[in-house]
Design an enzyme around this catalytic site. Sequence first.
Site, mmCIF file in Angstrom:
data_model
loop_
_atom_site.group_PDB
_atom_site.id
_atom_site.type_symbol
_atom_site.label_atom_id
_atom_site.label_comp_id
_atom_site.label_asym_id
_atom_site.label_seq_id
_atom_site.Cartn_x
_atom_site.Cartn_y
_atom_site.Cartn_z
ATOM 1 N N ARG A 1 3.885 -0.415 -4.855
ATOM 2 C CA ARG A 1 3.598 -0.896 -3.503
ATOM 3 C C ARG A 1 2.281 -1.665 -3.456
ATOM 4 O O ARG A 1 1.922 -2.219 -2.403
ATOM 5 C CB ARG A 1 3.542 0.279 -2.525
ATOM 6 C CG ARG A 1 4.847 1.051 -2.442
ATOM 7 C CD ARG A 1 4.711 2.200 -1.481
ATOM 8 N NE ARG A 1 4.625 1.763 -0.114
ATOM 9 C CZ ARG A 1 5.649 1.624 0.707
ATOM 10 N NH1 ARG A 1 6.853 1.898 0.287
ATOM 11 N NH2 ARG A 1 5.468 1.231 1.939
ATOM 12 N N GLU B 1 7.590 -15.512 -9.995
ATOM 13 C CA GLU B 1 6.890 -14.286 -9.593
ATOM 14 C C GLU B 1 6.476 -13.408 -10.767
ATOM 15 O O GLU B 1 5.474 -12.715 -10.681
ATOM 16 C CB GLU B 1 7.690 -13.481 -8.566
ATOM 17 C CG GLU B 1 8.920 -12.796 -9.099
ATOM 18 C CD GLU B 1 9.640 -11.976 -8.034
ATOM 19 O OE1 GLU B 1 8.992 -11.462 -7.115
ATOM 20 O OE2 GLU B 1 10.868 -11.856 -8.139
ATOM 21 N N HIS C 1 16.658 -37.333 -3.092
ATOM 22 C CA HIS C 1 15.934 -37.646 -1.848
ATOM 23 C C HIS C 1 14.450 -37.329 -1.970
ATOM 24 O O HIS C 1 13.765 -37.209 -0.961
ATOM 25 C CB HIS C 1 16.563 -36.889 -0.675
ATOM 26 C CG HIS C 1 18.002 -37.249 -0.470
ATOM 27 N ND1 HIS C 1 18.398 -38.476 0.024
ATOM 28 C CD2 HIS C 1 19.146 -36.567 -0.747
ATOM 29 C CE1 HIS C 1 19.722 -38.526 0.051
ATOM 30 N NE2 HIS C 1 20.198 -37.371 -0.410
ATOM 31 N N LYS D 1 5.900 -4.300 -3.990
ATOM 32 C CA LYS D 1 7.346 -4.148 -3.849
ATOM 33 C C LYS D 1 7.776 -4.212 -2.376
ATOM 34 O O LYS D 1 8.735 -4.882 -2.039
ATOM 35 C CB LYS D 1 7.766 -2.810 -4.459
ATOM 36 C CG LYS D 1 9.248 -2.524 -4.396
ATOM 37 C CD LYS D 1 9.982 -3.307 -5.436
ATOM 38 C CE LYS D 1 11.479 -3.106 -5.397
ATOM 39 N NZ LYS D 1 12.157 -4.242 -6.037
ATOM 40 N N ASN E 1 -1.769 2.488 5.435
ATOM 41 C CA ASN E 1 -0.896 1.380 5.040
ATOM 42 C C ASN E 1 -0.548 0.637 6.318
ATOM 43 O O ASN E 1 -0.067 1.246 7.271
ATOM 44 C CB ASN E 1 0.375 1.953 4.382
ATOM 45 C CG ASN E 1 1.468 0.910 4.225
ATOM 46 O OD1 ASN E 1 1.177 -0.264 4.070
ATOM 47 N ND2 ASN E 1 2.711 1.347 4.261
ATOM 48 N N GLY E 2 -0.804 -0.694 6.345
ATOM 49 C CA GLY E 2 -0.508 -1.470 7.545
ATOM 50 C C GLY E 2 -1.685 -2.355 7.897
ATOM 51 O O GLY E 2 -2.559 -2.601 7.060
ATOM 52 N N CYS F 1 0.849 -1.178 0.000
ATOM 53 C CA CYS F 1 0.000 0.000 0.000
ATOM 54 C C CYS F 1 0.893 1.238 0.000
ATOM 55 O O CYS F 1 1.907 1.287 0.682
ATOM 56 C CB CYS F 1 -0.944 0.097 1.183
ATOM 57 S SG CYS F 1 -2.168 -1.207 1.230
ATOM 58 N N GLU G 1 17.016 -18.228 -6.508
ATOM 59 C CA GLU G 1 16.667 -16.898 -7.012
ATOM 60 C C GLU G 1 16.128 -16.988 -8.445
ATOM 61 O O GLU G 1 15.158 -16.308 -8.795
ATOM 62 C CB GLU G 1 17.899 -15.978 -6.936
ATOM 63 C CG GLU G 1 17.704 -14.575 -7.455
ATOM 64 C CD GLU G 1 16.667 -13.737 -6.692
ATOM 65 O OE1 GLU G 1 16.160 -14.189 -5.651
ATOM 66 O OE2 GLU G 1 16.354 -12.633 -7.171
ATOM 67 N N LYS H 1 12.451 -15.676 -9.482
ATOM 68 C CA LYS H 1 12.228 -14.667 -10.541
ATOM 69 C C LYS H 1 11.217 -15.200 -11.544
ATOM 70 O O LYS H 1 10.308 -14.494 -11.952
ATOM 71 C CB LYS H 1 13.532 -14.341 -11.286
ATOM 72 C CG LYS H 1 14.540 -13.491 -10.554
ATOM 73 C CD LYS H 1 14.164 -12.038 -10.404
ATOM 74 C CE LYS H 1 13.481 -11.783 -9.109
ATOM 75 N NZ LYS H 1 14.228 -11.386 -7.967
ATOM 76 N N TRP I 1 -2.628 -2.795 -1.691
ATOM 77 C CA TRP I 1 -2.333 -4.221 -1.773
ATOM 78 C C TRP I 1 -3.238 -4.851 -0.727
ATOM 79 O O TRP I 1 -3.060 -4.634 0.468
ATOM 80 C CB TRP I 1 -0.866 -4.491 -1.459
ATOM 81 C CG TRP I 1 -0.470 -5.912 -1.696
ATOM 82 C CD1 TRP I 1 -0.105 -6.490 -2.879
ATOM 83 C CD2 TRP I 1 -0.391 -6.957 -0.710
ATOM 84 N NE1 TRP I 1 0.178 -7.822 -2.690
ATOM 85 C CE2 TRP I 1 0.014 -8.135 -1.386
ATOM 86 C CE3 TRP I 1 -0.645 -7.018 0.658
ATOM 87 C CZ2 TRP I 1 0.189 -9.350 -0.720
ATOM 88 C CZ3 TRP I 1 -0.472 -8.230 1.313
ATOM 89 C CH2 TRP I 1 -0.058 -9.386 0.631
HETATM 90 C C1 F6R Z 1 11.561 -10.783 -5.220
HETATM 91 C C2 F6R Z 1 11.474 -9.695 -4.277
HETATM 92 C C3 F6R Z 1 11.071 -10.007 -2.889
HETATM 93 C C4 F6R Z 1 11.892 -9.154 -1.900
HETATM 94 C C5 F6R Z 1 11.370 -9.374 -0.470
HETATM 95 C C6 F6R Z 1 12.191 -8.606 0.548
HETATM 96 O O1 F6R Z 1 11.936 -10.330 -6.483
HETATM 97 O O2 F6R Z 1 11.702 -8.565 -4.609
HETATM 98 O O3 F6R Z 1 11.193 -11.361 -2.611
HETATM 99 O O4 F6R Z 1 13.222 -9.526 -2.007
HETATM 100 O O5 F6R Z 1 10.038 -8.957 -0.390
HETATM 101 O O6 F6R Z 1 12.159 -7.236 0.308
HETATM 102 P P1 F6R Z 1 13.220 -6.264 0.980
HETATM 103 O O7 F6R Z 1 14.545 -6.587 0.400
HETATM 104 O O8 F6R Z 1 12.762 -4.881 0.645
HETATM 105 O O9 F6R Z 1 13.182 -6.535 2.448
#
Ligand code: F6R
Length: 625
Positions: A34, A505, A521, A620, A113-114, A2, A498, A502, A87
Amino acid sequence: MCGIIGITTGSGPEAGDQSVLDVLVEGLARLEYRGYDSAGLAMVGPLAADGMWRVRAANGTRSLDDLIKGTKDAPGHPSAGIGHTRWATHGRPNEGNAHPHADCTGNLALVHNGIIENHLELSDRLIDDGHHFESETDTEVLAHLVESHLAARPDDRLAGAVRLALGEVRGAFSIAVVHASDPDVIVAARRVSPLIMGVSDGAAFLASDIPAILGLTHDFFILDDDQVAELRPGSISVTTLDGDPVEPDPLHVEWDLDAARKDGFDDFMAKEMHEQPKAVADTLLDRLLPDGTLVLDEVHLTNEEFRSITKVFVVACGSSYHAGLMAKYAIEHWARLPVEIDIASEFRYRNPVVDGNTLVIGVSQSGETVDTSQAVREAKALGAKVLVISNVVDSSMARDADAVLYTRAGPEIGVAATKTHLAQIIALEILALYLAQVRETLSPAEARGLLDAMGALPDKVAEAMERGDAVHAVAERYRTSPSFLFLGRHVGYPVALEGALKLKEISYLRAEGFPAGELKHGPIALVEPGTVVVGVATRTPVWEKMIANIAEVKSRGASVVLVANDGDVETARHADDVLWVPATEHLFAPVIDVVPLQMFAHSMARLHGLDVDRPRNLAKTVTVE
Ligand code: F6R
């Protein structure tokens, strides 16, 4: 998670130069990362109908476009306004649950937000008192709670009512409230969720994040936990929840607005991947001396304190967690310290064993992720030394920590972390080498060799980035494949995790990362003819074992894509397709090896016609637990 924004210009002859509506709409566009389940705004002022004008839209990634269409009848000269991009947590992502929420009179509007944890208990009481709720959200309770306090003590005005209301609330919030009866004023407050404010040209404004209002000023104030701010045209006053005046902390930011623009790229993710060599170089800058030593002057822990450390914990989420996993190998190998790494949301609630000789490293791009910030606070309360790696200067986590090591990647807007992830790995590797330097666990010659290799990384990342077309061609070949297994060993394992994150997501494809040795396993049962296995097979001390694991999946009919070092024909022999990368010292390899996997995910999402910057269900910055 948010985004909120607000601006007051006043409406008298000295009204500020800014158009309230323009600032809200532009700010919301920059806060969209956000959350984009809905968008909404409310404006107050003499020309707003009944003193209040509110519009909301909920249409997934098109919410903001719909909101803008809905503003065509907006009043010409409102004096203040607040906006929100959502969000969804409590309540479906529909228009009724979109912010701003109003009180029963329709004179008060509030964005949040929260999460308000005791919202049910509070709303039961307010409903008994005759309040009428219209949404399924936890937020609406705040509007009615402020309304009830304002009705009981009108002389305390809006700020007084907000202070009393927040005294009853449990949970996390940053809020902004306007009231038609006081149309020049915005009242804002925060606990845990971030909020910054600024003043310029006879206006005052607030936002969840710097890029939203960066076009208006470079000088901000940070609102701290349990502080309430009253914004009037050209001025801001802040108090505690008890009403005692406090001076907010100033923050000067050097970034310019260009950093928050796409610069001719189709999407932010592409632009931010392109910026990776610079992010790596800038994060190394001034920390690597020509004589082969590392300096971390800005990390306010003494060498004695570093030497007293007997154990390291890394806490983080998502891509930051993967960067932390990579660091475990480096810190253990170079500095000979035991490292435990934990998902931040698990760390806090499992009574971790830490003491004054434990270094807890919180890794967070935003510095606002609530799971990590709460883990860091918990670690501090348990007496550990806390060091935070953050990309955002003066973020909440940076302020809570004993020491901060900033990544210098510049603002990252794309929801999928890319350049900040590389910068985090570099910052963690710098820290690992620094620990080795103060603990004298590496010979000067070894340290020198490593630092030289580190200095070459920006160019190697740039070389890896040049292979975009080749990576795209591989993605095209597997465009219709429904699921992918990512395998790696040693430092290749977090790279595999990772790569899988990627892909899932942003392309919504089933993708799982595993340590290659663990496959037999259980997970190998997933392999059948046509399964796509992406392996990280650059040269590490366990390369032969990795290749043996690849042979196991190939013999079961998998199609194999391998990340391999340039010219490594032996590795290529085991692959159907190869993603080539330059070689480096193996503990630095993740910085380079992850690049083609980012590009692979990006190409795949584009091939599927998806919006890579706004993947579904994501935001984000995750500011709810
Ligand atoms: C994936 C991604 C998320 C962030 C996670 C932590 O591409 O961006 O998995 O890495 O939400 O976010 P931060 O680094 O801001 O604590």
